[in-house]
Design a protein around this motif. Structure first.
Motif, PDB file in Angstrom:
ATOM      1  N   MET A 187       0.699  -1.538  -0.005  1.00 12.83           N
ATOM      2  CA  MET A 187      -0.383   0.338   0.864  1.00 12.83           C
ATOM      3  C   MET A 187       1.042   1.172   0.422  1.00 12.83           C
ATOM      4  SD  MET A 187      -3.378   0.596   0.608  1.00 12.83           S
ATOM      5  CE  MET A 187      -4.026   2.368   0.063  1.00 12.83           C
ATOM      6  N   ILE A 188       1.011   2.141  -1.089  1.00 12.37           N
ATOM      7  CA  ILE A 188       1.136   3.570  -0.277  1.00 12.37           C
ATOM      8  C   ILE A 188      -0.002   4.396  -0.362  1.00 12.37           C
ATOM      9  CG2 ILE A 188       2.276   5.389  -2.719  1.00 12.37           C
ATOM     10  CD1 ILE A 188       3.119   3.439  -4.359  1.00 12.37           C
ATOM     11  N   SER A 189       0.671   5.361   0.665  1.00 15.40           N
ATOM     12  CA  SER A 189       0.160   5.636   1.455  1.00 15.40           C
ATOM     13  C   SER A 189       0.003   6.726   2.485  1.00 15.40           C
ATOM     14  CB  SER A 189      -1.622   5.172   2.216  1.00 15.40           C
ATOM     15  OG  SER A 189      -2.847   6.275   2.841  1.00 15.40           O
ATOM     16  N   PRO A 205       2.405  -5.862   4.445  1.00 15.33           N
ATOM     17  CA  PRO A 205       3.661  -4.178   4.608  1.00 15.33           C
ATOM     18  C   PRO A 205       2.672  -3.455   5.009  1.00 15.33           C
ATOM     19  CG  PRO A 205       4.133  -6.255   3.539  1.00 15.33           C
ATOM     20  CD  PRO A 205       2.730  -6.245   3.067  1.00 15.33           C
ATOM     21  N   THR A 206       3.868  -2.796   5.693  1.00 20.69           N
ATOM     22  CA  THR A 206       3.614  -1.103   5.356  1.00 20.69           C
ATOM     23  C   THR A 206       4.463   0.197   5.063  1.00 20.69           C
ATOM     24  OG1 THR A 206       4.567  -0.813   7.860  1.00 20.69           O
ATOM     25  CG2 THR A 206       2.214  -1.235   8.568  1.00 20.69           C
ATOM     26  N   ASP A 207       5.390  -0.532   5.040  1.00 23.88           N
ATOM     27  CA  ASP A 207       6.911  -0.195   4.512  1.00 23.88           C
ATOM     28  C   ASP A 207       6.469   1.080   3.116  1.00 23.88           C
ATOM     29  OD1 ASP A 207       6.915  -3.119   4.286  1.00 23.88           O
ATOM     30  OD2 ASP A 207       8.783  -2.977   4.334  1.00 23.88           O
ATOM     31  N   TYR A 208       5.877   0.986   2.533  1.00 18.76           N
ATOM     32  CA  TYR A 208       5.545   2.065   1.918  1.00 18.76           C
ATOM     33  C   TYR A 208       4.108   3.597   2.096  1.00 18.76           C
ATOM     34  CZ  TYR A 208       8.451  -0.730  -1.425  1.00 18.76           C
ATOM     35  OH  TYR A 208       9.353  -1.055  -1.745  1.00 18.76           O
ATOM     36  N   ASP A 216       4.179  11.818  -0.807  1.00 16.06           N
ATOM     37  CA  ASP A 216       5.402  12.137  -1.927  1.00 16.06           C
ATOM     38  C   ASP A 216       6.372  11.196  -2.570  1.00 16.06           C
ATOM     39  OD1 ASP A 216       5.945  14.426  -0.052  1.00 16.06           O
ATOM     40  OD2 ASP A 216       6.722  13.111   1.313  1.00 16.06           O
ATOM     41  N   ILE A 217       6.173  11.884  -3.609  1.00 17.82           N
ATOM     42  CA  ILE A 217       7.343  10.712  -4.702  1.00 17.82           C
ATOM     43  C   ILE A 217       8.533  10.573  -4.016  1.00 17.82           C
ATOM     44  CG2 ILE A 217       7.872  12.232  -6.573  1.00 17.82           C
ATOM     45  CD1 ILE A 217       5.984   9.069  -7.674  1.00 17.82           C
ATOM     46  N   THR A 218       8.746   9.073  -4.416  1.00 10.76           N
ATOM     47  CA  THR A 218       9.479   8.193  -3.942  1.00 10.76           C
ATOM     48  C   THR A 218      10.353   7.676  -4.205  1.00 10.76           C
ATOM     49  OG1 THR A 218       9.067   6.413  -2.324  1.00 10.76           O
ATOM     50  CG2 THR A 218       8.910   9.011  -1.420  1.00 10.76           C
ATOM     51  N   PRO A 219      11.745   7.324  -4.849  1.00  9.86           N
ATOM     52  CA  PRO A 219      13.027   6.101  -5.721  1.00  9.86           C
ATOM     53  C   PRO A 219      11.793   4.959  -5.605  1.00  9.86           C
ATOM     54  CG  PRO A 219      14.143   7.899  -4.787  1.00  9.86           C
ATOM     55  CD  PRO A 219      12.714   8.066  -4.083  1.00  9.86           C
TER      56      PRO A 219
END
Length: 306
Positions: free
Chosen positions: A46-48, A69-72, A108-111
């Motif tokens: 999840m990207i949040s 996972p909560t990495d993103y 945010d956008i991240t690599p």
């Protein structure tokens, strides 16, 4: 639980739904999809974003307890974790008061975002996440990376504009509507509704959409690719509530659609069955196992409608 095979990234809102007289529940349409994909054995991220607050810590802890996972999921020090005041009417339909200027409005956008999408089978997003300029810009950048972009229209007034939805549809490979959203979208585009087939063909031609799915509640569901239409009935169940039923339908669809060798029939059975299974339970993310779902699904022998 079967072995995890495919990888999906869901993008957008994670939040606490606050229902009257109850404890808070984890929610947000893209997260609901992620939850059910995980239950189906899909490797999902999840990207949040959540706030640097107790609600955010509680939310991350709950998500981790489900082995998602909560990495993103970013932690925003400037904006709070999202809460939504939810209510259910006499028809068991949910209504939401969605607080603005919360953490997921500022993703945010991240690599790392780019990196995970390069190894992902599907990228799931909705309209609501694009209500703010910051998260909308992040979303559009990630759509350029996604190999299979899945747009769950999921309209929430007043948080959408026709021009923005059109821009998103042009970046989409698979679009999911409910029956009301299909009519609304055609109305936005100045197209008179005459039939589902005509409306779907119009959208496919105007946005080069490879696939469209329509969830129709008690009326079943429809899948259209560039060649054919496939209609399936619903499974009659006693409705507990409809919160998250469309999200579970989409998760069921993707969990089979991404499996190598799966047929349209298997994919639609999975989608309709998971939607019905969740509608028969309370809440968008009830506790259940893949085996629980399979026992439910195997009680029914669904055939495509003529």
């Amino acid at each position: 639980m079967k072995d995890k095979k495919n990888k999906v990234v869901c993008f957008g809102e994670v939040l606490w739904d606050i229902f009257p007289g109850e404890q808070k529940r984890v929610g947000g349409a893209p997260f609901n999809v992620a939850y059910h994909l995980s239950r189906m054995g899909v490797d999902v991220n999840m990207i949040s974003s959540v706030g640097n607050d107790q609600l955010g810590r509680d939310l991350l802890q709950k998500i981790k307890s489900w082995n998602i996972p909560t990495d993103y999921i970013q932690i925003n020090v400037g904006y709070p974790t999202s809460t939504v005041i939810a209510s259910v009417d006499e028809n068991n339909d949910a209504h939401y008061d969605i607080v603005e200027n919360v953490a997921w409005d500022f993703i945010d956008i991240t690599p790392e975002n780019h990196e995970i999408l390069n190894t992902t089978d599907a990228f799931v997003f909705g309209t609501l996440a694009a209500r703010s300029e910051k998260t909308k810009n992040t979303l559009f950048e990630l759509l350029e990376v996604g190999a299979y972009n899945v747009f769950d229209i999921n309209l929430r007034e007043p948080y959408y504009e026709t021009s923005m939805i059109k821009d998103l549809l042009h970046k989409t490979h698979l679009a999911k509507f409910n029956k009301a959203e299909l009519r609304m979208m055609l109305d936005f585009l100045g197209k008179e509704y005459t039939s589902e087939e005509d409306g779907i063909k119009f959208l496919q031609e105007n946005f080069d959409l490879h696939e469209i799915i329509i969830s129709k509640g008690s009326k079943g569901a429809l899948y259209a690719d560039k060649h054919d239409f496939y209609r399936y009935p619903t499974i009659p169940v006693t409705i507990k509530d409809t919160v998250g039923s469309g999200d579970s339908f989409l998760a069921g669809f993707l969990s089979k659609r991404l499996e190598k060798g799966s047929s349209v029939h298997e994919t639609m059975i999975q989608a309709v069955s998971l939607g019905a299974f969740i509608t028969s339970q309370e809440g968008a993310c009830p506790e259940y196992s893949f085996e629980d779902f399979n026992r439910f699904k195997n009680q029914y022998q669904l055939s495509a409608l003529d």
